[in-house]
Write an enzyme that holds these catalytic residues in place. Structure first.
Site, PDB file in Angstrom:
ATOM      1  N   ASN A   9       0.568  -7.974   7.180  1.00  0.00           N
ATOM      2  CA  ASN A   9       1.830  -7.352   8.010  1.00  0.00           C
ATOM      3  C   ASN A   9       1.335  -6.165   8.642  1.00  0.00           C
ATOM      4  OD1 ASN A   9       4.276  -6.859   8.663  1.00  0.00           O
ATOM      5  ND2 ASN A   9       5.173  -6.965   6.759  1.00  0.00           N
ATOM      6  N   LYS A  11       3.399  -4.383  10.163  1.00  0.00           N
ATOM      7  CA  LYS A  11       4.716  -3.614  10.475  1.00  0.00           C
ATOM      8  C   LYS A  11       4.753  -2.643  11.567  1.00  0.00           C
ATOM      9  CE  LYS A  11       5.109  -3.584   5.557  1.00  0.00           C
ATOM     10  NZ  LYS A  11       5.719  -2.977   4.282  1.00  0.00           N
ATOM     11  N   HIS A  95      12.014 -10.243   5.628  1.00  0.00           N
ATOM     12  CA  HIS A  95      11.173  -8.979   5.054  1.00  0.00           C
ATOM     13  C   HIS A  95      12.228  -7.957   4.440  1.00  0.00           C
ATOM     14  CE1 HIS A  95       8.722  -5.761   4.278  1.00  0.00           C
ATOM     15  NE2 HIS A  95       7.719  -6.419   4.200  1.00  0.00           N
ATOM     16  N   GLU A  97      12.225  -4.688   4.351  1.00  0.00           N
ATOM     17  CA  GLU A  97      12.595  -3.927   5.270  1.00  0.00           C
ATOM     18  C   GLU A  97      13.704  -4.493   6.319  1.00  0.00           C
ATOM     19  OE1 GLU A  97       8.684  -3.261   6.404  1.00  0.00           O
ATOM     20  OE2 GLU A  97       8.421  -2.410   4.282  1.00  0.00           O
ATOM     21  N   GLU A 167       8.125 -10.092  -2.950  1.00  0.00           N
ATOM     22  CA  GLU A 167       7.748  -8.811  -2.470  1.00  0.00           C
ATOM     23  C   GLU A 167       8.839  -7.941  -3.324  1.00  0.00           C
ATOM     24  OE1 GLU A 167       5.049  -8.433   0.962  1.00  0.00           O
ATOM     25  OE2 GLU A 167       7.148  -7.969   1.576  1.00  0.00           O
ATOM     26  N   GLY A 173       4.798  -0.495  -0.387  1.00  0.00           N
ATOM     27  CA  GLY A 173       4.366   0.988   0.181  1.00  0.00           C
ATOM     28  C   GLY A 173       4.494   2.116  -0.779  1.00  0.00           C
ATOM     29  N   SER A 213       2.075  -3.184  -2.317  1.00  0.00           N
ATOM     30  CA  SER A 213       0.735  -2.615  -2.625  1.00  0.00           C
ATOM     31  C   SER A 213      -0.382  -3.191  -3.123  1.00  0.00           C
ATOM     32  CB  SER A 213       1.215  -1.587  -4.022  1.00  0.00           C
ATOM     33  OG  SER A 213       2.317  -0.522  -3.390  1.00  0.00           O
TER      34      SER A 213
HETATM   35  P1  13P Z   1       2.525  -2.763   1.207  1.00  0.00           P
HETATM   36  O1  13P Z   1       1.357  -3.588   1.029  1.00  0.00           O
HETATM   37  O2  13P Z   1       2.135  -1.407   2.079  1.00  0.00           O
HETATM   38  O3  13P Z   1       3.027  -2.185  -0.070  1.00  0.00           O
HETATM   39  O4  13P Z   1       3.409  -3.679   1.970  1.00  0.00           O
HETATM   40  C1  13P Z   1       3.797  -4.905   1.546  1.00  0.00           C
HETATM   41  C2  13P Z   1       4.627  -5.552   2.407  1.00  0.00           C
HETATM   42  O5  13P Z   1       5.713  -5.176   2.639  1.00  0.00           O
HETATM   43  C3  13P Z   1       4.071  -6.619   3.169  1.00  0.00           C
HETATM   44  O6  13P Z   1       5.067  -7.371   3.976  1.00  0.00           O
END
Ligand code: 13P
Length: 251
Positions: A9, A11, A95, A97, A167, A173, A213
């Site tokens: 992803n 982003k 997601h 976010e 997640e 992150g 992560s």
């Molecule tokens: P990270 O791997 O940067 O922690 O993000 C995970 C994520 O949100 C994947 O959709």
């Protein structure tokens, strides 16, 4: 046997040339990889260019979001059919976010899941608890609420095709990965929930990715857990060698 599935992803990262170079790097590094499904999910403005870079390879294309309506006056939105047109196989939905920054609800996400399936896209449906919810012992009640709300009304045959990504929001992150035991506990509970709501045969085939992560250094320990069937990778998917280092953990 569930086939591992690793997706990147990206982003809201990369520019056009970077996105193409990253896709080319992933294709090259993935050429010798067998037995794992692979996908990258670039920003929507680069889906076309990245799709061209992936053409003929085993790396499939995914989008990060879509709207549930077929067409019409929905400024700034993309439909499932548009994503299919761009060559997408997958779409990430719900997601954290989008849930927590953009305010998406389970009811909205549920409409998107149905629209995606109707158009022939495979949803990667994300669920996960906030740190405060974990600390309050609410992890499974949050996951159950998100599962029941976001996937309401799906037939068993539809659910079998959906990918679920667990997640934990506190691990996204932050560099604070869930331990393999913490992740496996939720994955196993999710699989039991699927068996309860549907049946054991459906629970046995639904793939559940872990996200938060994930790095080459922690991927193998996570991916060897019985109920962890892959990874949804954020930051580490922005470097082809790191992404493929994670993929190596699934082999
Ligand atoms: P990270 O791997 O940067 O922690 O993000 C995970 C994520 O949100 C994947 O959709």
């Amino acid at each position: 046997m569930r086939r591992p599935f690793i997706a990147g992803n990206w982003k809201m990262n990369t520019h056009r040339a970077e996105a193409i170079a990253l896709a080319e790097g992933v294709v090259k590094a993935a050429a010798g990889v067998d037995g794992v499904d692979l996908a990258v999910c670039p920003p929507s403005c680069y889906l076309d260019a990245v799709g061209k870079a992936l053409a003929g390879s085993k790396v499939l294309l995914g989008a990060q979001n879509m709207y549930f309506e077929k067409d019409g006056a929905f400024t700034g939105e993309l439909s499932a059919a548009m994503l299919r047109d761009l060559g997408c196989t997958y779409v990430i939905l719900g997601h954290s976010e989008r849930r927590h920054i953009l305010g998406e609800t389970d009811a909205l996400i549920n409409k998107k899941v149905h629209a995606a399936l109707a158009a022939g896209l495979i949803p990667i449906l994300c669920v996960g608890e906030l740190l405060a919810e974990r600390e309050a012992g609410q992890t499974m009640s949050v996951i159950r609420r998100q599962f029941d709300g976001s996937l309401a009304g799906l037939s068993a045959d539809q659910l079998k095709t959906v990918v679920i990504a667990y997640e934990p929001v506190w691990a996204i992150g932050t560099g604070k990965v869930a331990t393999p035991q913490q992740a496996e506990e939720v994955h196993l509970a999710l699989r039991k929930l699927i068996a309860e709501r549907y049946n054991a045969a459906v629970a046995d085939v639904v793939r559940i990715q872990y996200g938060g992560s994930v790095k080459p250094s922690n991927a193998a320990d996570l991916l060897k857990q019985a109920d962890i069937d892959g990874a949804l990778v954020g930051g580490a998917s922005l470097k082809a060698d790191q992404f493929l280092g994670i993929v190596a953990g699934a082999l």
